[in-house]
Design an enzyme around this catalytic site. Structure first.
Site, PDB file in Angstrom:
ATOM      1  N   ASP A  76       0.866  -1.171   0.000  1.00 13.66           N
ATOM      2  CA  ASP A  76       0.000   0.000   0.000  1.00 13.66           C
ATOM      3  C   ASP A  76       0.907   1.226   0.000  1.00 13.66           C
ATOM      4  OD1 ASP A  76      -2.405   1.543   0.368  1.00 13.66           O
ATOM      5  OD2 ASP A  76      -1.775   1.821   2.443  1.00 13.66           O
ATOM      6  N   ASP A 127      -1.204  -0.889   6.244  1.00 18.56           N
ATOM      7  CA  ASP A 127      -1.279  -0.394   7.623  1.00 18.56           C
ATOM      8  C   ASP A 127      -2.673   0.009   8.055  1.00 18.56           C
ATOM      9  OD1 ASP A 127      -1.474   2.007   6.079  1.00 18.56           O
ATOM     10  OD2 ASP A 127      -0.891   3.135   7.873  1.00 18.56           O
ATOM     11  N   ASP A 157      -6.953  -1.978   4.355  1.00 12.43           N
ATOM     12  CA  ASP A 157      -6.020  -2.984   3.842  1.00 12.43           C
ATOM     13  C   ASP A 157      -6.372  -4.387   4.306  1.00 12.43           C
ATOM     14  OD1 ASP A 157      -4.387  -1.100   2.529  1.00 12.43           O
ATOM     15  OD2 ASP A 157      -3.346  -0.639   4.403  1.00 12.43           O
TER      16      ASP A 157
END
Length: 630
Positions: free
Chosen positions: A328, A520, A524
């Protein structure tokens, strides 16, 4: 395998060691009796009573063999095969040929295997045990009159004020009430230096208070605190078994067949049953059963020392084989703290008016950009307006009724779908735009920038050196912004403007597997669960991501992603080395014993040395190789 919860470790080492010595016969009665029988046999031999010595040694050896044989039959009926048949046959054969001393050594190896495994496993899981043993059982709660009462940590509730004395562990998550205090978080995050917290700052449960008594205001119960979740993950990790460990179990059947074949051929060739017994006493491969679990416990312990919680042993094996790494962007490759660079309003709105409306709407969003927008408005002294109604579409934007206006804040496509006149905002490298519409008309943009982590490029280089050739960024941001970040850190593939389902699809379709995914945030969680190895980074606040992940990095240190892969590879390497070392040495000893040159007693003792050597080799997983640094 058991892990015990308790208060902080007792510092009086001598009494603890004495207690352990007294507990040994209770925990391992067969070992204690075998040692006593051995001493009795030696005593009888020294006093000139060899017949009595033989009866004592042989009788006990056969009794243990019968017990093991009964357990073996039960295992076989349950569909589990092992190497106990070799040990039972070796004991019986050595007794038959009069080598009862060798049979006692084999019995000691059989009965002492659990004690040896416990010792090695406790050494290997030292860091895991340290986390468990530090868990407090009491909290010092302040009464309204200022006095202190000790209560079980389970009774602490959010809002309670707690005193934490010097050198005590913080029992639950809380905010610091006192002006300032230092805390040692090394056992949780792996950070060696104490961290300073100030009034109002959150304090992580499990941290060690340094030099002065402090007061905290609890923000969670013990069950909901971060440290309890870490403890639960550690328990799960310590009790799991990796596929390579089960693979070692499967080696047992062909090894047993081979051992009987060599022993039978040696008996046929020499015409002496003694040689049959001499071969079998060196053919009990405890390394097959002990070495691999010890290595995996060592790897998980090493990871915990680095602030990395690996939830199960199988994850270590998948980490060792990772070929693709996906990341990400916001909060993972970047710091996740975007800063407002500029406000570009459209008439009739001014810059402050646009920022105030956007920040008021963003009060109802959990996105990291929303936090930055609100902080920027407060920093300019703008008073936010309570919304009459609000609705958020995850990863797209938020719609709110603010001060009589319908305000839409979010991505360009989302704002354009419900307003007119939306123009694309030109952006520089690493910049991103938040679009705003008011009452169905485009009202302007907020330009923000999120800095790339200082260690991101080095982490990508380390992963490539470890064999992770495919690396990609999966982000919901526009392509120009994502591509700039990817180029800056050395990531060759970009997937921009992704919805959560797009990220999941990309990870599932990746051709080079296993796939590691690092994220994080709460959004996600789906892709972390879909990846072969999901890694949640900076997990203090990202509970959903942590629960979906296989690996939890307790700090915002991206480099520990590469450390986790390195530990996985080292652990599997050491485990397989230990398994094959045990097999190779046992086979070599069998072939030598087949010549008839190794007396049974020396063969039994040499097999004990092989066991010890293989387990000591497995403990190498606790540390890196000479070329590695934690």
């Amino acid at each position: 395998m058991t892990l015990s919860l308790g208060a902080r470790p007792d510092t009086h080492l001598a009494p603890r060691r004495a207690v352990r010595l007294l507990e040994f016969p209770r925990r391992y009665p067969l070992v204690a009796v075998t040692l006593a029988v051995g001493l009795g046999v030696v005593g009888l031999l020294l006093t000139g009573q060899p017949v009595a010595a033989q009866w004592l040694g042989s009788g006990w050896a056969l009794a243990v063999a019968a017990k093991v044989a009964w357990g073996m039959v039960q295992d076989v009926l349950a569909g589990h095969w092992g190497v106990d048949l070799l040990a039972v046959t070796a004991v019986t054969a050595t007794v038959v040929v009069g080598e009862y001393l060798a049979s006692l050594v084999v019995v000691l190896m059989l009965t002492g295997g659990q004690a040896l495994e416990d010792y090695a496993a406790n050494r290997a899981r030292k860091e895991l045990n340290a986390l468990l043993e530090r868990a407090p059982v009491l909290a010092h709660r302040l009464r309204p009159d200022g006095s202190v009462e000790d209560v079980p940590v389970e009774e602490v509730r959010p809002g309670d004020q707690l005193m934490v004395r010097p050198a005590e562990v913080v029992p639950v998550d809380g905010d610091l009430v006192d002006a300032e205090a230092d805390f040692d978080e090394s056992s949780i995050t792996g950070e060696s230096l104490p961290v300073t917290r100030r009034a109002g700052d959150p304090v992580l449960s499990g941290a060690l208070n340094e030099q002065q008594a402090v007061v905290l205001r609890a923000t969670a119960t013990v069950a909901d605190s971060q440290y309890s979740k870490i403890v639960a993950m550690v328990r799960e990790a310590a009790e799991s078994r990796a596929p390579v460990v089960r693979l070692a179990d499967r080696y047992a059947v062909p090894f047993t067949v081979f051992a009987f074949l060599v022993a039978g051929l040696a008996w046929w060739y020499h015409g002496d049953v003694v040689v049959f017994a001499e071969v079998l006493v060196v053919a009990t491969p405890c390394p097959l059963l002990l070495a691999a679990p010890v290595a995996f416990l060592g790897g998980m312990s090493r990871a915990a020392r680095n602030g990395i919680i690996i939830k199960n042993a199988g994850t270590l094996e998948r980490l060792a084989a990772v070929r693709t790494a996906a990341f990400d962007k916001t909060g993972t490759i970047t710091y996740g703290r975007p800063e407002l660079l500029a406000v570009h309003p459209r008439a009739p709105w001014t810059g402050d008016e646009l920022l105030r409306l956007a920040a008021s709407a963003e009060e109802y969003s959990s996105h990291v950009l929303a936090t930055s927008v609100r902080e920027a408005a407060v920093a300019r002294g703008l008073e936010l307006i309570p919304a009459a109604a609000a609705h958020e579409e995850a990863t797209h934007g938020v719609t709110a009724r603010v001060g009589g206006h319908e305000v839409v804040v979010g991505k360009r496509a989302h704002v354009a779908a419900c307003s007119t006149g939306v123009a694309e905002q030109p952006l520089g490298p690493g910049e991103l735009a938040v679009y705003v519409a008011v009452d169905g008309r485009f009202a302007g943009t907020l330009v923000m920038s999120d800095q790339v982590r200082a260690d991101a490029a080095a982490t990508m280089a380390q992963l490539e050196a470890l064999g992770v050739r495919e690396r990609m960024i999966l982000s919901g941001d526009v392509r120009a912004t994502v591509a700039h970040v990817a180029a800056a850190v050395g990531i060759p593939h970009v997937r921009a403007e992704c919805l959560p389902e797009d990220k999941v699809r990309t990870v599932r379709d990746a051709p080079a597997r296993p796939v590691l995914m690092v994220g994080d945030g709460v959004n996600d969680a789906p892709v972390l669960a879909a990846a072969d190895v999901g890694v949640a980074m900076g997990a203090r606040g990202a509970t959903a991501a942590s629960e979906s992940a296989d690996v939890v990095i307790l700090t915002e240190d991206l480099a520990r992603t590469a450390t986790a892969v390195r530990i996985g590879r080292r652990t599997v390497q050491v485990a397989l080395q230990s398994i094959w070392l045990g097999i190779a040495l046992s086979v070599a000893l069998m072939l030598v014993a087949a010549t008839g040159v190794i007396p049974a007693i020396f063969g039994a003792l040499s097999q004990e040395a092989v066991d010890l050597l293989a387990i000591l080799n497995a403990l190498r997983a606790l540390r890196g190789s000479r070329h590695e640094q934690d």
